[in-house]
Design a protein around this motif. Structure first.
Motif, short mmCIF file in Angstrom:
data_model
loop_
_atom_site.label_atom_id
_atom_site.label_comp_id
_atom_site.label_asym_id
_atom_site.label_seq_id
_atom_site.Cartn_x
_atom_site.Cartn_y
_atom_site.Cartn_z
N ASP A 218 0.86 -1.18 0.00
CA ASP A 218 0.00 0.00 0.00
C ASP A 218 0.90 1.23 0.00
O ASP A 218 1.57 1.50 1.00
CB ASP A 218 -0.92 0.00 1.22
N PRO A 219 0.92 1.99 -1.10
CA PRO A 219 1.84 3.14 -1.15
C PRO A 219 1.58 4.20 -0.09
O PRO A 219 2.46 5.01 0.19
CB PRO A 219 1.59 3.71 -2.56
N ASP A 220 0.38 4.22 0.50
CA ASP A 220 0.03 5.26 1.47
C ASP A 220 0.11 4.78 2.92
O ASP A 220 -0.43 5.41 3.82
CB ASP A 220 -1.39 5.77 1.20
N THR A 221 0.79 3.66 3.16
CA THR A 221 0.91 3.14 4.52
C THR A 221 1.79 4.04 5.38
O THR A 221 2.81 4.56 4.92
CB THR A 221 1.50 1.73 4.50
N ASP A 222 1.39 4.22 6.65
CA ASP A 222 2.20 4.96 7.62
C ASP A 222 3.06 3.98 8.42
O ASP A 222 2.64 2.84 8.68
CB ASP A 222 1.31 5.76 8.57
N TYR A 223 4.21 4.45 8.83
CA TYR A 223 5.14 3.60 9.59
C TYR A 223 5.52 4.32 10.88
O TYR A 223 6.42 5.18 10.88
CB TYR A 223 6.38 3.29 8.75
N PRO A 224 4.82 4.03 11.98
CA PRO A 224 5.15 4.68 13.26
C PRO A 224 6.54 4.28 13.73
O PRO A 224 7.05 3.21 13.39
CB PRO A 224 4.06 4.17 14.20
N THR A 225 7.15 5.14 14.52
CA THR A 225 8.49 4.89 15.04
C THR A 225 8.43 4.55 16.51
O THR A 225 7.53 4.96 17.25
CB THR A 225 9.40 6.11 14.84
N THR A 226 9.42 3.78 16.94
CA THR A 226 9.57 3.38 18.34
C THR A 226 10.96 3.82 18.82
O THR A 226 11.95 3.58 18.13
CB THR A 226 9.43 1.87 18.52
N ARG A 227 11.00 4.44 19.97
CA ARG A 227 12.28 4.91 20.53
C ARG A 227 12.65 4.07 21.75
O ARG A 227 11.83 3.78 22.60
CB ARG A 227 12.19 6.38 20.95
N PHE A 228 13.91 3.70 21.82
CA PHE A 228 14.45 3.12 23.04
C PHE A 228 15.96 3.32 23.02
O PHE A 228 16.55 3.69 21.99
CB PHE A 228 14.07 1.64 23.21
N THR A 229 16.59 3.09 24.16
CA THR A 229 18.02 3.35 24.30
C THR A 229 18.79 2.04 24.39
O THR A 229 18.40 1.13 25.13
CB THR A 229 18.29 4.19 25.57
N LEU A 230 19.85 1.96 23.62
CA LEU A 230 20.78 0.83 23.74
C LEU A 230 21.81 1.20 24.82
O LEU A 230 22.64 2.09 24.63
CB LEU A 230 21.48 0.58 22.39
N GLU A 231 21.69 0.52 25.95
CA GLU A 231 22.54 0.85 27.09
C GLU A 231 23.97 0.35 26.86
O GLU A 231 24.20 -0.56 26.05
CB GLU A 231 21.97 0.23 28.37
N PRO A 232 24.96 0.94 27.57
CA PRO A 232 26.34 0.45 27.44
C PRO A 232 26.45 -1.04 27.77
O PRO A 232 25.88 -1.51 28.76
CB PRO A 232 27.10 1.30 28.46
N GLY A 233 27.15 -1.79 26.94
CA GLY A 233 27.31 -3.21 27.12
C GLY A 233 26.23 -4.05 26.45
O GLY A 233 26.33 -5.28 26.46
#
Length: 479
Positions: A218-233
């Motif tokens: 579907d050319p009009d599809t939306d793609y929501p984003t997800t945020r998270f942090t990659l911690e040290p190690g």
């Protein structure tokens, strides 16, 4: 070119039948040689095609380490639609991309090359992850337009083959924008498997992310984003479904196989020339070794380098990318003043429009506490988390932010779980009737948690509880 010689100890004359047999053998040998030459040419062509399409990982990024593998399918020309990429961005960040175009043929490889270039171009222009995937979806939909709508399509004898070549195709993709200074990741997903996170203490979690339809549908599809942090190690693994499902596995059993590899310590032995972490602290895993072990878990030892008895198990292409954020104390050479076992932490947002992710929140808690001493306490934690998140979605108009942390040595850890929302209304203790289906959240917290409370914030509130780990024997003695 080749030659075949038949020698005899004594002078020999040949009858017409013998001449016919020798001529037939010579022709068979010539055909075998010709087929070998053609096969070798095809192998060199496909190998060169795949190498030209697979990118070289860019220069080293301070604080980050990256490793990647690509294994083509074992059948046919050994070309397919899986790919990965690393893209420097104008903002100083970088992007990791992994994807899979439908099919295992030359056309899949061609579409993969075009799509990879398009994604790289959109990312280099500075677009956000959701915009990159939206533009890539429209691009692929335009490439795979239906042949019936093409006015220039020939009606001659080649139409059937061209129709198959122009048939619609889709692609899955996962796009991750990374800030190397903070470890912040922004993920947009188009029908692709979720990333997996290996924490510093070896715990492995699937990281649920929001997503949309595969590219090109579907050319009009939306793609929501997800945020998270990659911690040290911590190490993040991105892979295509070939790594999970090859060998007759489904998503569940295939993931269990990969989890065993990620949680093992076989890949934690660094080469002698690399600096080790301080005493008592786990150094970041050696990514090249880990990448090899992941592929070997599917194909067997060395089968991704040479053809062997496990080649018939190559049912799908495989692409895998590993991103590790190095510990801040790596190479410092001094002992840590705090306990060696690092903090175990997970963060998850459950949106109002996605109540099905409550099940994902319960699974996150179970994976986070996979080695918790008392299974009854684990069940209690899962029950309280489910109740807290459900209450936010039921009684407020906002999303629920879940933060869970486990700190301390094994057998004496403390679990703290917070669920925050944007509502200022505080929870109240109720006396629900016997047949009531709600109103027991506070009662459950009082009965099951070692400590709990509500912290008002500038906007909204945070409900939290704590559990102190104890063995099953200790729990029985208490009760």
């Amino acid at each position: 070119m080749g030659a075949w010689m038949a020698a005899f100890k004594h002078p020999a004359s040949f009858s017409p039948d013998e001449r016919s047999v020798l001529t037939t053998v010579a022709r068979m040998l010539a055909q075998a040689l010709q087929r070998a030459v053609v096969a070798e040419s095809e192998r060199e062509l496909t190998t060169g095609l795949q190498r030209s399409m697979m990118p070289q990982l860019g220069p080293e990024i301070p604080g980050m380490r990256i490793a990647a593998r690509y294994v083509p399918t074992g059948g046919g020309l050994q070309v397919g639609g899986d790919w990965y990429d690393m893209i420097p961005l104008p903002s100083g960040r970088f992007a990791l991309v992994i994807g899979d175009v439908q099919g295992h043929d030359v056309r899949a490889a061609g579409l993969m090359g075009q799509l990879r270039i398009a994604v790289r171009a959109y990312a280099s222009e500075g677009h956000r992850p959701d915009a990159v995937l939206s533009r890539a979806s429209r691009f692929l939909a335009g490439l795979c337009s239906s042949p019936e709508s093409d006015p220039y399509q020939d009606d001659g004898g080649g139409r059937d083959s061209d129709s198959d070549f122009l048939s619609p195709r889709f692609a899955t993709c996962l796009y991750v924008e990374c800030d190397p200074r903070t470890g912040m990741l922004e993920v947009a997903r188009a029908g692709h498997p979720d990333p997996a996170i290996r924490m510093a203490d070896g715990t492995v979690l699937m990281r649920p992310t929001a997503g949309g339809l595969p590219l090109g549908i579907d050319p009009d599809t939306d793609y929501p984003t997800t945020r998270f942090t990659l911690e040290p190690g911590e190490t993040m693994m991105l892979c295509t479904d070939g790594l999970i499902e090859t060998g007759g596995h489904d998503l569940d059993t295939g993931w269990a196989r990969l989890r065993a590899v990620l949680e093992s310590d076989a890949h934690e032995h660094e080469p002698a020339h690399e600096p080790q972490g301080p005493a008592g602290h786990l150094a970041p895993p050696h990514l090249e070794r880990l990448a090899d072990l992941l592929v070997q878990a599917v194909h067997g030892p060395s089968s991704h380098h040479t053809t062997g008895p496990l080649a018939d198990r190559r049912e799908d292409d495989i692409a895998v990318v590993l991103l590790c954020r190095e510990s801040v104390d790596r190479g410092a050479g001094t002992a840590l003043p705090h306990p060696a076992r690092p903090l175990r932490r997970t963060v998850l947002t459950v949106a109002q429009a996605e109540p099905e992710r409550i099940a994902g929140a319960r699974q996150q808690i179970r994976e986070l506490l996979h080695d918790w001493a008392d299974p009854d306490q684990l069940d209690s934690a899962v029950l309280m988390v489910s109740e807290m998140v459900t209450n936010v979605l039921t009684h407020t108009d906002g999303d629920a932010l879940l933060v869970a942390e486990a700190v301390g040595e094994l057998g004496a850890r403390r679990l703290r779980v917070e669920v925050a929302d944007g509502s200022d209304e505080l929870p109240h203790k109720r006396q629900p009737g016997e047949m009531s289906s709600s109103g027991r959240g506070v009662l459950l917290m009082e009965m099951l948690a070692d400590a709990w409370g509500v912290d008002p914030r500038g906007e909204g509130k945070s409900i939290w509880f704590e559990l102190h780990e104890q063995s099953k024997t200790d729990a029985d003695q208490v009760f």
